[in-house]
Design a protein around this motif. Sequence first.
Motif, mmCIF file in Angstrom:
data_model
loop_
_atom_site.group_PDB
_atom_site.id
_atom_site.type_symbol
_atom_site.label_atom_id
_atom_site.label_comp_id
_atom_site.label_asym_id
_atom_site.label_seq_id
_atom_site.Cartn_x
_atom_site.Cartn_y
_atom_site.Cartn_z
ATOM 1 N N LEU A 157 31.539 26.651 43.123
ATOM 2 C CA LEU A 157 31.616 28.011 43.658
ATOM 3 C C LEU A 157 30.237 28.631 43.528
ATOM 4 O O LEU A 157 29.695 28.725 42.432
ATOM 5 C CB LEU A 157 32.635 28.842 42.881
ATOM 6 N N GLU A 158 29.663 29.046 44.651
ATOM 7 C CA GLU A 158 28.331 29.638 44.682
ATOM 8 C C GLU A 158 28.422 30.984 45.420
ATOM 9 O O GLU A 158 28.162 31.069 46.615
ATOM 10 C CB GLU A 158 27.366 28.699 45.397
ATOM 11 N N PRO A 159 28.815 32.050 44.706
ATOM 12 C CA PRO A 159 29.110 33.319 45.377
ATOM 13 C C PRO A 159 27.901 33.992 46.016
ATOM 14 O O PRO A 159 28.052 34.788 46.934
ATOM 15 C CB PRO A 159 29.686 34.189 44.263
ATOM 16 N N PHE A 160 26.702 33.692 45.567
ATOM 17 C CA PHE A 160 25.496 34.329 46.110
ATOM 18 C C PHE A 160 24.593 33.275 46.746
ATOM 19 O O PHE A 160 23.403 33.206 46.461
ATOM 20 C CB PHE A 160 24.758 35.090 45.015
ATOM 21 N N SER A 161 25.140 32.446 47.622
ATOM 22 C CA SER A 161 24.398 31.329 48.210
ATOM 23 C C SER A 161 23.218 31.778 49.055
ATOM 24 O O SER A 161 22.314 30.994 49.317
ATOM 25 C CB SER A 161 25.332 30.460 49.043
ATOM 26 N N GLN A 162 23.186 33.033 49.485
ATOM 27 C CA GLN A 162 22.067 33.517 50.298
ATOM 28 C C GLN A 162 20.827 33.833 49.453
ATOM 29 O O GLN A 162 19.749 34.003 49.992
ATOM 30 C CB GLN A 162 22.481 34.743 51.126
ATOM 31 N N TRP A 163 20.954 33.907 48.134
ATOM 32 C CA TRP A 163 19.817 34.180 47.254
ATOM 33 C C TRP A 163 18.946 32.935 47.128
ATOM 34 O O TRP A 163 19.431 31.809 47.186
ATOM 35 C CB TRP A 163 20.280 34.588 45.874
ATOM 36 N N ARG A 164 17.669 33.125 46.898
ATOM 37 C CA ARG A 164 16.772 31.976 46.682
ATOM 38 C C ARG A 164 17.123 31.226 45.395
ATOM 39 O O ARG A 164 17.088 30.012 45.338
ATOM 40 C CB ARG A 164 15.325 32.424 46.620
ATOM 41 N N LEU A 165 17.416 31.952 44.338
ATOM 42 C CA LEU A 165 17.839 31.374 43.070
ATOM 43 C C LEU A 165 19.265 31.847 42.847
ATOM 44 O O LEU A 165 19.499 33.013 42.560
ATOM 45 C CB LEU A 165 16.916 31.833 41.940
ATOM 46 N N SER A 166 20.216 30.947 43.014
ATOM 47 C CA SER A 166 21.622 31.340 43.059
ATOM 48 C C SER A 166 22.416 30.732 41.902
ATOM 49 O O SER A 166 22.390 29.517 41.702
ATOM 50 C CB SER A 166 22.219 30.860 44.386
ATOM 51 N N PRO A 167 23.131 31.559 41.146
ATOM 52 C CA PRO A 167 24.011 31.013 40.102
ATOM 53 C C PRO A 167 25.230 30.356 40.753
ATOM 54 O O PRO A 167 25.624 30.705 41.858
ATOM 55 C CB PRO A 167 24.413 32.249 39.308
ATOM 56 N N TYR A 168 25.813 29.407 40.056
ATOM 57 C CA TYR A 168 27.028 28.768 40.568
ATOM 58 C C TYR A 168 27.910 28.344 39.404
ATOM 59 O O TYR A 168 27.466 28.204 38.275
ATOM 60 C CB TYR A 168 26.699 27.568 41.455
ATOM 61 N N LEU A 169 29.175 28.141 39.701
ATOM 62 C CA LEU A 169 30.142 27.607 38.743
ATOM 63 C C LEU A 169 30.555 26.227 39.237
ATOM 64 O O LEU A 169 30.855 26.047 40.412
ATOM 65 C CB LEU A 169 31.379 28.497 38.652
#
Length: 109
Positions: free
Chosen positions: A88-100
């Motif tokens: 799950l990558e809720p902020f996929s549009q960010w250059r550095l994106s947190p994911y679960l």
Amino acid sequence: MRLKSLVRCRKTGEPADLPSVSFGDYLENSVQVGFSFGSFAEGELEGSDFWSANAGYRFLSWLAAEGEYGKVYGEDIRGDFYGLNAMLEPFSQWRLSPYLLFGCRQYGN
């Protein structure tokens, strides 16, 4: 681009019309495949070699699934491993994106 096209561009001096790749273009590709190999550095499998192949699919820009199969080779161990992951990558549009990453793995002989 074909070789004939490259030669034609070189003779005429016209710049080649190459596709541009930008940040986030990878999100348009929904299928991923990979291969890895190496050696375990510590733990019960220290010194054992392994290889694995994986394939994944990105259902949405923020949701992907991946499956993996591999083998472990060591002095005292030989076996297979299988794994399934959901990312799950809720902020996929960010250059550095947190994911679960949620997953399970099974080892067998």
